[in-house]
Design an enzyme around this catalytic site. Structure first.
Site, mmCIF file in Angstrom:
data_model
loop_
_atom_site.group_PDB
_atom_site.id
_atom_site.type_symbol
_atom_site.label_atom_id
_atom_site.label_comp_id
_atom_site.label_asym_id
_atom_site.label_seq_id
_atom_site.Cartn_x
_atom_site.Cartn_y
_atom_site.Cartn_z
ATOM 1 N N LYS A 190 0.796 -1.355 0.100
ATOM 2 C CA LYS A 190 0.093 -0.075 0.041
ATOM 3 C C LYS A 190 0.660 1.223 0.037
ATOM 4 O O LYS A 190 1.928 1.202 0.105
ATOM 5 C CB LYS A 190 -0.887 -0.248 1.242
ATOM 6 C CG LYS A 190 -1.931 -1.384 1.108
ATOM 7 C CD LYS A 190 -2.645 -1.179 2.509
ATOM 8 C CE LYS A 190 -3.689 -2.633 2.487
ATOM 9 N NZ LYS A 190 -4.633 -2.337 3.533
ATOM 10 N N TYR A 230 -12.212 -1.737 -3.421
ATOM 11 C CA TYR A 230 -12.642 -2.017 -1.992
ATOM 12 C C TYR A 230 -14.287 -1.818 -1.801
ATOM 13 O O TYR A 230 -14.581 -1.794 -0.576
ATOM 14 C CB TYR A 230 -11.877 -1.141 -0.943
ATOM 15 C CG TYR A 230 -10.588 -1.460 -0.846
ATOM 16 C CD1 TYR A 230 -10.233 -2.767 0.050
ATOM 17 C CD2 TYR A 230 -9.324 -1.032 -1.496
ATOM 18 C CE1 TYR A 230 -8.660 -3.089 0.193
ATOM 19 C CE2 TYR A 230 -8.010 -1.569 -1.314
ATOM 20 C CZ TYR A 230 -7.832 -2.460 -0.437
ATOM 21 O OH TYR A 230 -6.581 -2.933 -0.388
ATOM 22 N N PHE A 238 -15.118 3.071 7.926
ATOM 23 C CA PHE A 238 -13.821 3.666 7.528
ATOM 24 C C PHE A 238 -13.613 3.760 6.169
ATOM 25 O O PHE A 238 -12.462 4.231 5.693
ATOM 26 C CB PHE A 238 -12.584 2.834 8.121
ATOM 27 C CG PHE A 238 -12.918 1.539 7.652
ATOM 28 C CD1 PHE A 238 -12.340 0.736 6.441
ATOM 29 C CD2 PHE A 238 -13.464 0.236 8.534
ATOM 30 C CE1 PHE A 238 -12.594 -0.376 5.885
ATOM 31 C CE2 PHE A 238 -13.519 -1.199 8.004
ATOM 32 C CZ PHE A 238 -13.242 -1.329 6.748
ATOM 33 N N ARG A 266 -1.120 -14.556 3.994
ATOM 34 C CA ARG A 266 -1.972 -13.789 4.901
ATOM 35 C C ARG A 266 -1.344 -14.039 6.138
ATOM 36 O O ARG A 266 -1.365 -13.115 7.043
ATOM 37 C CB ARG A 266 -3.368 -14.080 4.861
ATOM 38 C CG ARG A 266 -4.032 -13.317 3.494
ATOM 39 C CD ARG A 266 -5.367 -13.759 3.460
ATOM 40 N NE ARG A 266 -6.622 -13.325 4.566
ATOM 41 C CZ ARG A 266 -7.153 -12.160 4.602
ATOM 42 N NH1 ARG A 266 -6.804 -11.374 3.980
ATOM 43 N NH2 ARG A 266 -7.795 -11.862 5.635
ATOM 44 N N THR A 272 -5.303 -7.951 10.445
ATOM 45 C CA THR A 272 -5.516 -6.728 9.708
ATOM 46 C C THR A 272 -5.245 -5.495 10.718
ATOM 47 O O THR A 272 -4.420 -4.531 10.356
ATOM 48 C CB THR A 272 -7.030 -6.403 9.449
ATOM 49 O OG1 THR A 272 -7.572 -7.680 8.864
ATOM 50 C CG2 THR A 272 -7.473 -5.200 9.126
ATOM 51 N N ARG A 283 3.032 -6.772 9.357
ATOM 52 C CA ARG A 283 2.115 -5.644 10.054
ATOM 53 C C ARG A 283 2.711 -5.458 11.298
ATOM 54 O O ARG A 283 2.857 -4.393 11.845
ATOM 55 C CB ARG A 283 0.666 -6.170 9.843
ATOM 56 C CG ARG A 283 0.039 -5.879 8.625
ATOM 57 C CD ARG A 283 -1.497 -6.392 8.430
ATOM 58 N NE ARG A 283 -1.655 -5.850 7.311
ATOM 59 C CZ ARG A 283 -2.796 -6.643 6.794
ATOM 60 N NH1 ARG A 283 -3.594 -7.593 7.415
ATOM 61 N NH2 ARG A 283 -3.433 -6.141 5.484
ATOM 62 N N ASN A 293 -2.048 -0.151 7.165
ATOM 63 C CA ASN A 293 -1.268 -1.569 7.562
ATOM 64 C C ASN A 293 -0.379 -2.247 6.601
ATOM 65 O O ASN A 293 -0.116 -3.420 6.258
ATOM 66 C CB ASN A 293 -2.541 -2.387 8.171
ATOM 67 C CG ASN A 293 -3.401 -2.581 7.139
ATOM 68 O OD1 ASN A 293 -3.353 -2.268 5.771
ATOM 69 N ND2 ASN A 293 -4.435 -3.708 7.356
ATOM 70 N N HIS A 296 -1.720 -5.765 1.527
ATOM 71 C CA HIS A 296 -2.851 -6.362 1.395
ATOM 72 C C HIS A 296 -2.642 -7.902 0.569
ATOM 73 O O HIS A 296 -1.712 -8.044 -0.021
ATOM 74 C CB HIS A 296 -3.695 -5.511 0.586
ATOM 75 C CG HIS A 296 -4.879 -6.442 -0.024
ATOM 76 N ND1 HIS A 296 -6.348 -6.183 0.546
ATOM 77 C CD2 HIS A 296 -5.312 -7.035 -1.151
ATOM 78 C CE1 HIS A 296 -6.981 -7.040 -0.132
ATOM 79 N NE2 HIS A 296 -6.344 -7.531 -1.025
ATOM 80 N N GLU A 307 -9.186 -10.127 -7.987
ATOM 81 C CA GLU A 307 -8.281 -9.076 -7.758
ATOM 82 C C GLU A 307 -7.121 -9.093 -8.689
ATOM 83 O O GLU A 307 -6.672 -8.013 -9.097
ATOM 84 C CB GLU A 307 -7.652 -9.183 -6.185
ATOM 85 C CG GLU A 307 -8.799 -8.997 -5.226
ATOM 86 C CD GLU A 307 -8.297 -8.920 -3.846
ATOM 87 O OE1 GLU A 307 -8.939 -8.358 -2.848
ATOM 88 O OE2 GLU A 307 -7.079 -9.401 -3.475
HETATM 89 P P1 CMP Z 1 -7.189 -4.801 4.267
HETATM 90 O O1 CMP Z 1 -7.626 -6.192 4.700
HETATM 91 O O2 CMP Z 1 -5.978 -5.022 3.190
HETATM 92 O O3 CMP Z 1 -8.262 -4.379 3.394
HETATM 93 C C1 CMP Z 1 -9.516 -3.874 3.870
HETATM 94 C C2 CMP Z 1 -8.714 -2.675 4.644
HETATM 95 O O4 CMP Z 1 -9.480 -1.693 5.291
HETATM 96 C C3 CMP Z 1 -7.672 -3.209 5.760
HETATM 97 O O5 CMP Z 1 -6.782 -3.801 5.047
HETATM 98 C C4 CMP Z 1 -7.379 -1.981 6.465
HETATM 99 O O6 CMP Z 1 -6.438 -1.288 5.800
HETATM 100 C C5 CMP Z 1 -8.876 -1.042 6.201
HETATM 101 N N1 CMP Z 1 -9.436 -1.328 7.588
HETATM 102 C C6 CMP Z 1 -9.994 -2.165 8.250
HETATM 103 N N2 CMP Z 1 -10.655 -2.028 9.318
HETATM 104 C C7 CMP Z 1 -10.469 -0.697 9.513
HETATM 105 C C8 CMP Z 1 -11.002 0.030 10.390
HETATM 106 N N3 CMP Z 1 -11.630 -0.307 11.627
HETATM 107 N N4 CMP Z 1 -10.384 1.440 10.304
HETATM 108 C C9 CMP Z 1 -9.726 1.932 9.265
HETATM 109 N N5 CMP Z 1 -9.294 1.176 8.302
HETATM 110 C C10 CMP Z 1 -9.576 -0.291 8.394
#
Ligand code: CMP
Length: 318
Positions: A190, A230, A238, A266, A272, A283, A293, A296, A307
């Protein structure tokens, strides 16, 4: 009691053929040390080498200086992938065995099969223990390389396992034993990962785990394409902020291939929320916030395909 095979160089191809991935080996007699610097010099000087390669074993190690009264300091194995590019010409020139740590690239596995050689794995992190199996050490070549010079070690009961046998069976490929299939998954580094200059570090971690990069490119998503990618999260609070972040700078997107890639990638990435991610995951090591984070990874075969097509398919959206 576990069966143990003894090897004493020079080794002939008949002995090698009888060995199978996973066999426990005790090496006796003489082996040679060399890391990547020494390998480069060996390959550059072919066919005039400082020692005869025929039937010999090279151990990838750079021993620390010995304490008084001992022949050698700590001598654990180094990562074999570093010397992969030099291994092919040495196997072609008669080297039979190598000892190191971790997996080998596909080209080396093919060369092991072609030349009927063997790759042994020693116990990483056990350098002090392994040094007790060394009875004597003699400098052979390249003294200016210090601990990375080539030494001839006299060993007794030096323990290792057959990592890759002469038929190409590989204990470092999980699928050999668990029937896990090769699959592809999509990874995005990212904008925070790119701007923190973590691209190399992240790719290194995936490659070290044996994954191959089959497609890769850098993209700067606009708000619309980030929102589309997304869209499953569009009802989440969010979402807007996350889409703004994903379009704030370039990303590196890639398709990785390997055994059980979707799940394992993963696991390497981690939870996450970086605060909940396991130690040693990307992470946990580099991210601080659930939004920022770093990376992905696709979460299912269907998502991985969709994807991948988003970025690399014939109707790619970016
Ligand atoms: P990823 O799992 O790659 O894809 C969805 C993304 O949404 C996740 O990573 C985070 O970067 C973001 N995300 C998920 N939960 C939250 C949250 N509670 N607040 C902000 N960003 C989030």
């Amino acid at each position: 009691m576990e069966e143990v095979v003894r090897l004493t160089p020079p080794i002939n191809k008949g002995q090698i053929e009888r060995l199978s991935a996973g066999d426990k080996i005790l090496v006796d007699g003489f082996i040679y040390t060399a890391r990547d610097m020494a390998h480069k010099r060996l390959v550059d000087s072919l066919p005039d080498l400082p020692f005869p390669l025929e039937g010999q074993i090279i151990y990838y190690t750079g021993p620390t200086p010995p304490r008084p009264g001992y022949p050698i300091g700590s001598c654990g194995p180094t990562t074999s992938l570093r010397v992969d590019i030099y291994t092919l010409p040495l196997l072609a020139a008669g080297l039979v065995g190598t000892i190191g740590k971790g997996s080998r690239g596909l080209a080396v596995i093919e060369a092991i099969k072609k030349y009927g050689s063997i790759y042994l794995v020693a116990i990483g992190g056990a350098g002090a223990f392994l040094s007790k199996k060394v009875l004597a050490s003699e400098l052979v070549a390249y003294p200016d390389l210090g601990c990375e010079a080539i030494f001839r070690l006299k060993v007794k009961d030096f323990p290792c396992y057959v990592g890759i046998d002469s038929r190409g069976n590989d204990i470092l490929q999980v699928s050999s034993f668990e029937g896990i299939e090769r699959e592809r998954t999509l990874v995005i580094i990212k904008p925070d990962g790119v701007s923190s200059r973590l691209v190399g570090e992240i790719i290194k971690r995936f490659e070290a785990e044996g994954f191959d990069i089959v497609e890769v490119k850098m993209v700067h998503l606009d708000q619309e394409s980030a929102g589309h990618f997304y869209q499953v999260h569009q009802d989440k609070p969010f979402y807007q902020g996350f889409v703004a972040f994903m379009s704030s700078g370039p990303c590196v997107v890639m398709v990785l291939e390997g055994e059980g890639a979707i799940k394992r990638v993963r696991e390497i990435i981690g939870h996450t929320d970086p605060k909940k991610a396991a130690w040693g995951t990307i992470r946990r090591d580099f991210a601080t916030d659930i939004r920022y984070n770093i990376v992905h990874g696709s979460d299912s075969p269907a998502t991985a395909k969709a994807e991948r097509d988003f970025f690399f398919g014939p109707d790619q959206r970016v």
